[in-house]
Design a protein around this motif. Structure first.
Motif, PDB file in Angstrom:
ATOM      1  N   GLU A   1      30.997  45.017  39.747  1.00 12.76           N
ATOM      2  CA  GLU A   1      31.858  45.101  38.567  1.00 12.76           C
ATOM      3  C   GLU A   1      32.178  46.561  38.321  1.00 12.76           C
ATOM      4  O   GLU A   1      31.379  47.446  38.647  1.00 12.76           O
ATOM      5  CB  GLU A   1      31.160  44.524  37.337  1.00 12.76           C
ATOM      6  CG  GLU A   1      30.853  43.049  37.418  1.00 12.76           C
ATOM      7  CD  GLU A   1      30.180  42.557  36.141  1.00 12.76           C
ATOM      8  OE1 GLU A   1      30.760  42.757  35.057  1.00 12.76           O
ATOM      9  OE2 GLU A   1      29.073  42.005  36.234  1.00 12.76           O
TER      10      GLU A   1
ATOM     11  N   GLN B   1      34.322  40.791  27.391  1.00 13.68           N
ATOM     12  CA  GLN B   1      34.212  39.694  28.356  1.00 13.68           C
ATOM     13  C   GLN B   1      32.765  39.483  28.786  1.00 13.68           C
ATOM     14  O   GLN B   1      32.277  38.349  28.844  1.00 13.68           O
ATOM     15  CB  GLN B   1      35.082  39.987  29.585  1.00 13.68           C
ATOM     16  CG  GLN B   1      36.574  39.868  29.332  1.00 13.68           C
ATOM     17  CD  GLN B   1      37.388  40.288  30.545  1.00 13.68           C
ATOM     18  OE1 GLN B   1      36.902  41.027  31.414  1.00 13.68           O
ATOM     19  NE2 GLN B   1      38.617  39.818  30.620  1.00 13.68           N
TER      20      GLN B   1
ATOM     21  N   ASP C   1      30.735  36.133  27.815  1.00  8.97           N
ATOM     22  CA  ASP C   1      30.433  35.253  28.946  1.00  8.97           C
ATOM     23  C   ASP C   1      28.930  35.014  29.094  1.00  8.97           C
ATOM     24  O   ASP C   1      28.502  33.889  29.373  1.00  8.97           O
ATOM     25  CB  ASP C   1      31.009  35.840  30.235  1.00  8.97           C
ATOM     26  CG  ASP C   1      32.527  35.746  30.276  1.00  8.97           C
ATOM     27  OD1 ASP C   1      33.118  35.280  29.287  1.00  8.97           O
ATOM     28  OD2 ASP C   1      33.124  36.154  31.292  1.00  8.97           O
TER      29      ASP C   1
ATOM     30  N   GLU D   1      33.788  30.418  35.723  1.00 11.94           N
ATOM     31  CA  GLU D   1      34.950  30.688  36.577  1.00 11.94           C
ATOM     32  C   GLU D   1      36.240  30.277  35.873  1.00 11.94           C
ATOM     33  O   GLU D   1      37.243  31.002  35.910  1.00 11.94           O
ATOM     34  CB  GLU D   1      34.810  29.933  37.897  1.00 11.94           C
ATOM     35  CG  GLU D   1      33.719  30.466  38.805  1.00 11.94           C
ATOM     36  CD  GLU D   1      33.538  29.612  40.044  1.00 11.94           C
ATOM     37  OE1 GLU D   1      33.005  30.137  41.039  1.00 11.94           O
ATOM     38  OE2 GLU D   1      33.924  28.431  40.019  1.00 11.94           O
TER      39      GLU D   1
ATOM     40  N   ARG E   1      37.607  32.774  33.158  1.00  7.56           N
ATOM     41  CA  ARG E   1      38.237  34.047  33.553  1.00  7.56           C
ATOM     42  C   ARG E   1      39.138  33.930  34.783  1.00  7.56           C
ATOM     43  O   ARG E   1      39.520  34.942  35.359  1.00  7.56           O
ATOM     44  CB  ARG E   1      37.150  35.088  33.834  1.00  7.56           C
ATOM     45  CG  ARG E   1      36.181  35.329  32.683  1.00  7.56           C
ATOM     46  CD  ARG E   1      36.875  35.822  31.442  1.00  7.56           C
ATOM     47  NE  ARG E   1      35.929  35.940  30.327  1.00  7.56           N
ATOM     48  CZ  ARG E   1      36.302  36.073  29.050  1.00  7.56           C
ATOM     49  NH1 ARG E   1      37.583  36.100  28.734  1.00  7.56           N
ATOM     50  NH2 ARG E   1      35.385  36.160  28.105  1.00  7.56           N
ATOM     51  N   ARG E   2      39.481  32.719  35.203  1.00  4.04           N
ATOM     52  CA  ARG E   2      40.176  32.565  36.487  1.00  4.04           C
ATOM     53  C   ARG E   2      41.562  33.205  36.504  1.00  4.04           C
ATOM     54  O   ARG E   2      42.084  33.527  37.570  1.00  4.04           O
ATOM     55  CB  ARG E   2      40.274  31.091  36.855  1.00  4.04           C
ATOM     56  CG  ARG E   2      41.177  30.252  35.961  1.00  4.04           C
ATOM     57  CD  ARG E   2      41.137  28.783  36.384  1.00  4.04           C
ATOM     58  NE  ARG E   2      42.055  27.949  35.627  1.00  4.04           N
ATOM     59  CZ  ARG E   2      41.782  27.398  34.471  1.00  4.04           C
ATOM     60  NH1 ARG E   2      40.597  27.611  33.921  1.00  4.04           N
ATOM     61  NH2 ARG E   2      42.672  26.645  33.849  1.00  4.04           N
TER      62      ARG E   2
ATOM     63  N   GLN F   1      42.243  36.009  34.862  1.00  2.00           N
ATOM     64  CA  GLN F   1      42.084  37.433  34.537  1.00  2.00           C
ATOM     65  C   GLN F   1      41.452  38.240  35.657  1.00  2.00           C
ATOM     66  O   GLN F   1      41.533  39.469  35.658  1.00  2.00           O
ATOM     67  CB  GLN F   1      41.227  37.571  33.263  1.00  2.00           C
ATOM     68  CG  GLN F   1      41.815  36.854  32.063  1.00  2.00           C
ATOM     69  CD  GLN F   1      40.819  36.722  30.911  1.00  2.00           C
ATOM     70  OE1 GLN F   1      39.691  37.186  30.993  1.00  2.00           O
ATOM     71  NE2 GLN F   1      41.241  36.065  29.840  1.00  2.00           N
ATOM     72  N   LEU F   2      40.790  37.557  36.609  1.00  4.09           N
ATOM     73  CA  LEU F   2      40.051  38.247  37.660  1.00  4.09           C
ATOM     74  C   LEU F   2      40.407  37.665  39.019  1.00  4.09           C
ATOM     75  O   LEU F   2      40.738  36.476  39.116  1.00  4.09           O
ATOM     76  CB  LEU F   2      38.541  38.106  37.432  1.00  4.09           C
ATOM     77  CG  LEU F   2      37.978  38.689  36.131  1.00  4.09           C
ATOM     78  CD1 LEU F   2      36.533  38.231  35.947  1.00  4.09           C
ATOM     79  CD2 LEU F   2      38.051  40.206  36.155  1.00  4.09           C
TER      80      LEU F   2
ATOM     81  N   CYS G   1      35.704  36.665  40.639  1.00  2.00           N
ATOM     82  CA  CYS G   1      35.437  35.721  39.557  1.00  2.00           C
ATOM     83  C   CYS G   1      34.274  34.807  39.925  1.00  2.00           C
ATOM     84  O   CYS G   1      33.390  34.548  39.100  1.00  2.00           O
ATOM     85  CB  CYS G   1      36.693  34.902  39.284  1.00  2.00           C
ATOM     86  SG  CYS G   1      36.588  33.883  37.802  1.00  2.00           S
ATOM     87  N   SER G   2      34.236  34.351  41.169  1.00  3.45           N
ATOM     88  CA  SER G   2      33.172  33.446  41.605  1.00  3.45           C
ATOM     89  C   SER G   2      31.821  34.147  41.658  1.00  3.45           C
ATOM     90  O   SER G   2      30.824  33.645  41.132  1.00  3.45           O
ATOM     91  CB  SER G   2      33.514  32.882  42.984  1.00  3.45           C
ATOM     92  OG  SER G   2      32.476  32.053  43.460  1.00  3.45           O
TER      93      SER G   2
ATOM     94  N   ARG H   1      30.953  36.889  40.149  1.00  2.00           N
ATOM     95  CA  ARG H   1      30.595  37.309  38.793  1.00  2.00           C
ATOM     96  C   ARG H   1      30.017  36.131  38.007  1.00  2.00           C
ATOM     97  O   ARG H   1      29.032  36.275  37.272  1.00  2.00           O
ATOM     98  CB  ARG H   1      31.838  37.860  38.107  1.00  2.00           C
ATOM     99  CG  ARG H   1      31.668  38.273  36.645  1.00  2.00           C
ATOM    100  CD  ARG H   1      33.010  38.769  36.108  1.00  2.00           C
ATOM    101  NE  ARG H   1      32.909  39.148  34.703  1.00  2.00           N
ATOM    102  CZ  ARG H   1      32.997  38.283  33.694  1.00  2.00           C
ATOM    103  NH1 ARG H   1      33.158  36.995  33.944  1.00  2.00           N
ATOM    104  NH2 ARG H   1      32.924  38.714  32.438  1.00  2.00           N
TER     105      ARG H   1
END
Length: 315
Positions: free
Chosen positions: A177, A256, A260, A282, A285-286, A288-289, A294-295, A297
């Protein structure tokens, strides 16, 4: 995978840098080092070779600082300049990372690598540090936040995100990140002398008293947990928290992350299984990332929330 590694190298080193890459297999134990230019390392064929080696059991590392042009080794004498401060967190990682995030003694990290469950490597991009000042600050960081005290050399290596940590079975995908794009100076780190620090306790998120200026982050966490427990929308809460915390270098990232982790905690408390929590994170935020980030994270955050609950049960 390759794109994650490429992005990390581009963010970590200036164009024209000479860098050291290290490949290490566990069985049989073998280490291979390559000193190349950043441009060479970013070439698709070279990244493909690293991915091939990683697939066949090699762990992939890079030196935290660039080397002098023409260097063939990764000795301290070969380091060109201090580019990063770093911290290795191998024990009670989630609590120690939470303490670091909440601390007013250090700026927001430039990158946080999740190298395996509960273990992290934290990086700050810096300028204005000489080698002596860097080593002193690395010792203070390790002492303050319970990092590995052996990791205080300017020629230290760290894992490259996007590749797998082959030390474990099953292998762990190294995620990253980027909380901040800032470059920091020595004045941004306000840590007292390491001899006055007691290492953070293994449980809880206590911080050194000399660093504690306020409890904004703790209040944000309590607020987020309360709002989510009463059914408030996570997306709206994210925007509200980001608007409230404009003092943060990256308010949206901070919001975020807080929402989250709190959401994952709430879902676990409601009885959701791990796979469902990951899927919901996922989904949150799918848009946004990037999909790969995303996965990875979502898995890291779900693991963090689960361990937080476990510590509460057995503390």
């Amino acid at each position: 995978m390759i794109e994650v590694a490429k992005d990390f190298l581009v963010r970590s080193f200036a164009p024209g840098s000479t860098i050291a890459l290290l490949l290490r297999t566990e069985s049989p134990l073998k280490t291979t080092q390559r000193v190349v230019t950043l441009q060479q390392a970013l070439a698709p064929r070279y990244l493909g070779w690293l991915a091939y080696q990683n697939h066949h059991g090699a762990n992939v590392y890079v030196a935290t600082n660039p080397l002098r042009s023409g260097s063939r080794k990764r000795t301290k004498e070969c380091i060109a300049a201090v580019r990063h401060l770093y911290l290795d967190i191998d024990e009670d990682g989630d609590a120690r990372l939470a303490a670091l995030r909440a601390s007013d003694c250090v700026p927001t990290p430039s990158a946080i690598l999740s190298t395996s469950p509960g273990k992290y490597q934290v990086l700050w991009r810096v300028d204005g540090f000489d080698f002596g000042t860097q080593e002193i600050m690395l010792k203070r960081l390790a002492s303050a936040f319970g990092g590995d005290p052996a990791c205080t050399d300017c020629n230290r290596v760290l894992r490259v995100p996007g590749f797998f940590n082959r030390k474990y079975s099953p292998a762990h995908s190294v995620a990253v990140e980027y909380p901040s794009d800032a470059t920091y100076s020595p004045a941004d780190f306000r840590l007292p002398d390491e001899t006055r620090f007691a290492t953070l306790p293994l449980r809880g998120n206590a911080r050194p008293k000399s660093c504690r200026k306020d409890t904004h982050s703790e209040r944000d966490w309590a607020w987020a947990c309360h709002q989510l427990a009463h059914g408030k929308d996570a997306g709206k809460l994210t925007h509200e928290l980001a608007a409230r915390r404009t003092d943060k270098p990256n308010p949206l990232y901070y919001a975020q992350r807080t929402i989250d982790v709190a959401s994952a905690r709430q879902w676990f408390l409601e009885g959701a299984p791990m796979d469902d929590v990951i899927t919901m994170l996922e989904s949150l935020r799918r848009f946004q990332l990037p999909a790969a980030l995303c996965s990875a994270r979502a898995r890291e955050i779900a693991g963090t929330a689960q361990r937080m609950i476990s510590r509460k049960k057995f503390a």
